[in-house]
Design a protein around this motif. Structure first.
Motif, PDB file in Angstrom:
ATOM      1  N   UNK A 109       0.837  -1.215   0.000  1.00 23.51           N
ATOM      2  CA  UNK A 109       0.000   0.000   0.000  1.00 23.51           C
ATOM      3  C   UNK A 109       0.864   1.254   0.000  1.00 23.51           C
ATOM      4  N   UNK A 110       1.863   1.290   0.876  1.00 23.54           N
ATOM      5  CA  UNK A 110       2.727   2.476   0.971  1.00 23.54           C
ATOM      6  C   UNK A 110       3.514   2.669  -0.321  1.00 23.54           C
ATOM      7  N   UNK A 111       4.094   1.591  -0.837  1.00 19.00           N
ATOM      8  CA  UNK A 111       4.851   1.696  -2.086  1.00 19.00           C
ATOM      9  C   UNK A 111       3.935   2.091  -3.239  1.00 19.00           C
ATOM     10  N   UNK A 112       2.723   1.585  -3.233  1.00 21.60           N
ATOM     11  CA  UNK A 112       1.757   1.953  -4.271  1.00 21.60           C
ATOM     12  C   UNK A 112       1.469   3.444  -4.272  1.00 21.60           C
ATOM     13  N   UNK A 113       1.382   4.037  -3.085  1.00 17.53           N
ATOM     14  CA  UNK A 113       1.185   5.486  -2.991  1.00 17.53           C
ATOM     15  C   UNK A 113       2.358   6.240  -3.625  1.00 17.53           C
ATOM     16  N   UNK A 114       3.561   5.756  -3.361  1.00 19.01           N
ATOM     17  CA  UNK A 114       4.755   6.412  -3.921  1.00 19.01           C
ATOM     18  C   UNK A 114       4.822   6.229  -5.443  1.00 19.01           C
ATOM     19  N   UNK A 115       4.493   5.035  -5.916  1.00 19.21           N
ATOM     20  CA  UNK A 115       4.506   4.789  -7.359  1.00 19.21           C
ATOM     21  C   UNK A 115       3.497   5.688  -8.056  1.00 19.21           C
ATOM     22  N   UNK A 154      -1.245 -19.697   1.527  1.00 13.35           N
ATOM     23  CA  UNK A 154      -1.800 -18.636   0.676  1.00 13.35           C
ATOM     24  C   UNK A 154      -0.808 -17.575   0.238  1.00 13.35           C
ATOM     25  N   UNK A 155       0.479 -17.708   0.593  1.00 14.85           N
ATOM     26  CA  UNK A 155       1.438 -16.631   0.310  1.00 14.85           C
ATOM     27  C   UNK A 155       1.599 -16.388  -1.184  1.00 14.85           C
ATOM     28  N   UNK A 156       1.529 -17.448  -1.999  1.00 12.80           N
ATOM     29  CA  UNK A 156       1.691 -17.269  -3.447  1.00 12.80           C
ATOM     30  C   UNK A 156       0.577 -16.415  -4.024  1.00 12.80           C
ATOM     31  N   UNK A 157      -0.605 -16.521  -3.443  1.00 17.10           N
ATOM     32  CA  UNK A 157      -1.753 -15.796  -3.979  1.00 17.10           C
ATOM     33  C   UNK A 157      -1.755 -14.337  -3.528  1.00 17.10           C
ATOM     34  N   UNK A 158      -1.542 -14.094  -2.228  1.00 14.09           N
ATOM     35  CA  UNK A 158      -1.636 -12.690  -1.810  1.00 14.09           C
ATOM     36  C   UNK A 158      -0.413 -11.874  -2.251  1.00 14.09           C
ATOM     37  N   UNK A 159       0.741 -12.509  -2.430  1.00 13.74           N
ATOM     38  CA  UNK A 159       1.895 -11.778  -2.961  1.00 13.74           C
ATOM     39  C   UNK A 159       1.652 -11.408  -4.424  1.00 13.74           C
ATOM     40  N   UNK A 160       1.100 -12.326  -5.215  1.00 17.52           N
ATOM     41  CA  UNK A 160       0.806 -12.011  -6.620  1.00 17.52           C
ATOM     42  C   UNK A 160      -0.236 -10.904  -6.727  1.00 17.52           C
ATOM     43  N   UNK A 161      -1.186 -10.863  -5.814  1.00 15.72           N
ATOM     44  CA  UNK A 161      -2.176  -9.789  -5.844  1.00 15.72           C
ATOM     45  C   UNK A 161      -1.530  -8.444  -5.514  1.00 15.72           C
ATOM     46  N   UNK A 162      -0.619  -8.446  -4.558  1.00 16.57           N
ATOM     47  CA  UNK A 162       0.097  -7.217  -4.234  1.00 16.57           C
ATOM     48  C   UNK A 162       0.953  -6.757  -5.408  1.00 16.57           C
ATOM     49  N   UNK A 163       1.624  -7.704  -6.077  1.00 14.35           N
ATOM     50  CA  UNK A 163       2.443  -7.370  -7.240  1.00 14.35           C
ATOM     51  C   UNK A 163       1.608  -6.772  -8.365  1.00 14.35           C
ATOM     52  N   UNK A 164       0.473  -7.401  -8.659  1.00 10.92           N
ATOM     53  CA  UNK A 164      -0.375  -6.891  -9.747  1.00 10.92           C
ATOM     54  C   UNK A 164      -0.874  -5.483  -9.433  1.00 10.92           C
ATOM     55  N   UNK A 165      -1.152  -5.203  -8.165  1.00  6.98           N
ATOM     56  CA  UNK A 165      -1.577  -3.857  -7.768  1.00  6.98           C
ATOM     57  C   UNK A 165      -0.491  -2.832  -8.064  1.00  6.98           C
ATOM     58  N   UNK A 166       0.732  -3.128  -7.663  1.00  6.98           N
ATOM     59  CA  UNK A 166       1.835  -2.184  -7.882  1.00  6.98           C
ATOM     60  C   UNK A 166       2.069  -1.943  -9.370  1.00  6.98           C
ATOM     61  N   UNK A 167       2.041  -3.019 -10.160  1.00  8.81           N
ATOM     62  CA  UNK A 167       2.282  -2.879 -11.598  1.00  8.81           C
ATOM     63  C   UNK A 167       1.142  -2.126 -12.269  1.00  8.81           C
ATOM     64  N   UNK A 168      -0.091  -2.398 -11.849  1.00  6.55           N
ATOM     65  CA  UNK A 168      -1.242  -1.702 -12.434  1.00  6.55           C
ATOM     66  C   UNK A 168      -1.223  -0.216 -12.090  1.00  6.55           C
ATOM     67  N   UNK A 169      -0.821   0.126 -10.870  1.00  9.72           N
ATOM     68  CA  UNK A 169      -0.699   1.544 -10.500  1.00  9.72           C
ATOM     69  C   UNK A 169       0.373   2.205 -11.356  1.00  9.72           C
TER      70      UNK A 169
END
Length: 481
Positions: free
Chosen positions: A59-65, A124-139
């Motif tokens: 979330x924090x990195x997404x704000x900066x991106x 579940x780590x593979x799933x929630x990490x991929x969701x976080x990654x997709x968020x950062x890339x989409x932002x």
């Protein structure tokens, strides 16, 4: 906690839904987050901290991106975010694998290197990490905004219906739904029906065919009949287990007002491996395509680079499933098949040939053997049996472990697998208010279709609960990934 457990069905879910619907609209994300954290902590409360820290970091990195998007500083923040998320995944999922592989090359084991600890794989780590990654890339790409309240983003990452085994959600697809979504009796009932169907897939079908698969892979030097039967049983088990979980996740989402994208679309009617990956684990296939394949250049840099990209994506996709050489080889198998189909034009022409369907099923089955095996040697024991190196039937006493009920339900699983497209089409007609044409050419009223669907769901649900009551605990296969 698993969806097919009494604690979830008769305790967590009713309590959560009561709290969720009693919560004012503006506070529902708090109810989702609290319920999801309770759901996750039911497994291990200590790893809840890792989930929260990953969420806060993204979330924090997404704000900066977002703030510096289009600049070198924005790209630097994106790199920090991607490296940080992949670092979490790499340490917890692959560190043991790398240590064991290095030790094997040195002719010893981890203890021989002085390492006497093992990291636990957070569920579940593979799933929630991929969701976080997709968020950062989409932002970074401008496909998603970073202006959502932290509570909405945290609820998205932890959303319990899909937290443990997917589908892999993207924030850009749910962004508007977190701001405003519809809750209705019709949507809730559709979600309930979808959940019951998924539960039945798991409890009645997947768990019923599992003993045959387990028997084959546990038997030394299996005969040809057992090797093929066990491989086919696992092929069915994995599909009904994972698609059943996805159906339950989609159904639970609907019960909460969310519309998740489909994760399976009848993959075993595919006529090429290319088509198979458009139908199997769609959320992962699309993720790998949009964030890895396209980033590598896709098919824009010539045929040779395209084949390389396909192979790279599938090998990494295989490794995503687990830290084992079996998954790497499974990825090579599918990457090679995809590249071969692209080279030969089979990805476009397969539908014109009658043998395309059985050929695709056999190629997928061969891959599933490696996917299921605990180690590479075990896979080749099954392959040896499949080509008849251990005789036709092998040890006849092995078959005595199979029950008549298991064999009947295995046959039912095969039938359901190929009848499923027609079943879903009928349900869609009932849901959309479209009349169906009977075998004699007469129209079947929508109300009749809806009544039949309701009765069928109730009967299936009753049979599933009865079956669930008599069997032991059985986790979903994708929990290990």
């Amino acid at each position: 906690m698993v969806f097919s457990s009494e604690s979830f069905l008769f305790l967590f879910l009713p309590v959560f839904l009561l709290v969720y619907y009693a919560t004012p609209e503006r506070l529902k994300s708090y109810a989702i987050l609290a319920g999801s954290y309770v759901f996750y902590a039911w497994w291990r409360v200590d790893f809840l901290g890792l989930l929260f820290l990953t969420t806060a970091f993204a979330y924090v990195i997404g704000q900066k991106v977002s703030k510096h998007r289009g600049t070198s500083r924005g790209r630097a923040y994106l790199i920090i975010g991607v490296v940080g998320c992949l670092g979490v995944l790499g340490i917890f999922k692959y560190l043991n694998f790398f240590i064991d592989s290095f030790a094997a090359l040195a002719g010893t084991d981890a203890a021989g290197l002085g390492i006497h600890w093992r990291l636990i794989l957070p569920i579940g780590i593979s799933f929630y990490v991929f969701q976080a990654l997709s968020y950062l890339i989409d932002v970074h790409r401008g496909d998603a905004t970073a202006d959502a309240p932290f509570i909405d983003f945290a609820a998205f990452i932890a959303l319990f219906p899909q937290l443990i085994a997917g589908p892999i959600l993207r924030y850009k697809d749910l962004e508007d739904q977190f701001r405003e979504r519809t809750h209705s009796v019709e949507m809730f009932s559709d979600g309930f029906a979808r959940f019951i169907i998924g539960l039945a897939k798991k409890v009645i079908l997947a768990d019923a065919v599992a003993p045959l698969a387990d028997l084959a892979f546990a038997t030394e030097n299996p005969g040809m009949a057992l090797a093929w039967a066990g491989a086919a049983a696992y092929m069915l088990q994995l599909y009904f287990d994972f698609s059943g979980y996805s159906d339950m996740a989609i159904g639970l989402g609907k019960m909460m007002g969310f519309n998740f994208l489909e994760n399976f679309r009848f993959p075993y009617i595919s006529r090429s491996i290319t088509e198979f990956w458009r139908r199997w684990h769609i959320s992962l296939s699309n993720w790998l395509r949009d964030y890895l394949y396209i980033s590598l250049g896709g098919n824009r840099k010539g045929p040779t680079r395209t084949y390389f990209n396909l192979m790279t994506v599938m090998v990494l996709g295989g490794l995503w499933h687990g830290a084992n050489w079996t998954f790497v080889l499974w990825g090579f198998w599918h990457g090679g098949l995809l590249a071969t189909e692209r080279f030969a034009g089979w990805d476009r022409n397969a539908k014109n040939h009658w043998f395309a369907l059985p050929l695709t099923l056999v190629l997928v089955l061969i891959g599933w053997v490696m996917f299921r095996a605990a180690y590479v040697g075990e896979a080749f024991e099954i392959y040896s049996g499949m080509i008849g190196m251990n005789g036709i039937f092998g040890d006849p006493t092995v078959w005595h472990a199979m029950t008549r009920e298991s064999l009947v339900l295995t046959a039912l699983a095969v039938l359901v697998c190929f009848a499923e497209p027609r079943i879903w089409a009928a349900m869609e007609n009932a849901r959309n208010g479209t009349a169906s044409i009977g075998t004699d050419g007469t129209a079947v009223a929508t109300s009749t279709l809806q009544a039949v669907q309701t009765i069928a769901v109730l009967l299936i649900g009753t049979a599933t609960i009865l079956k669930l009551a008599e069997q032991s605990f059985s986790p979903f296969l994708y929990f290990q990934f």
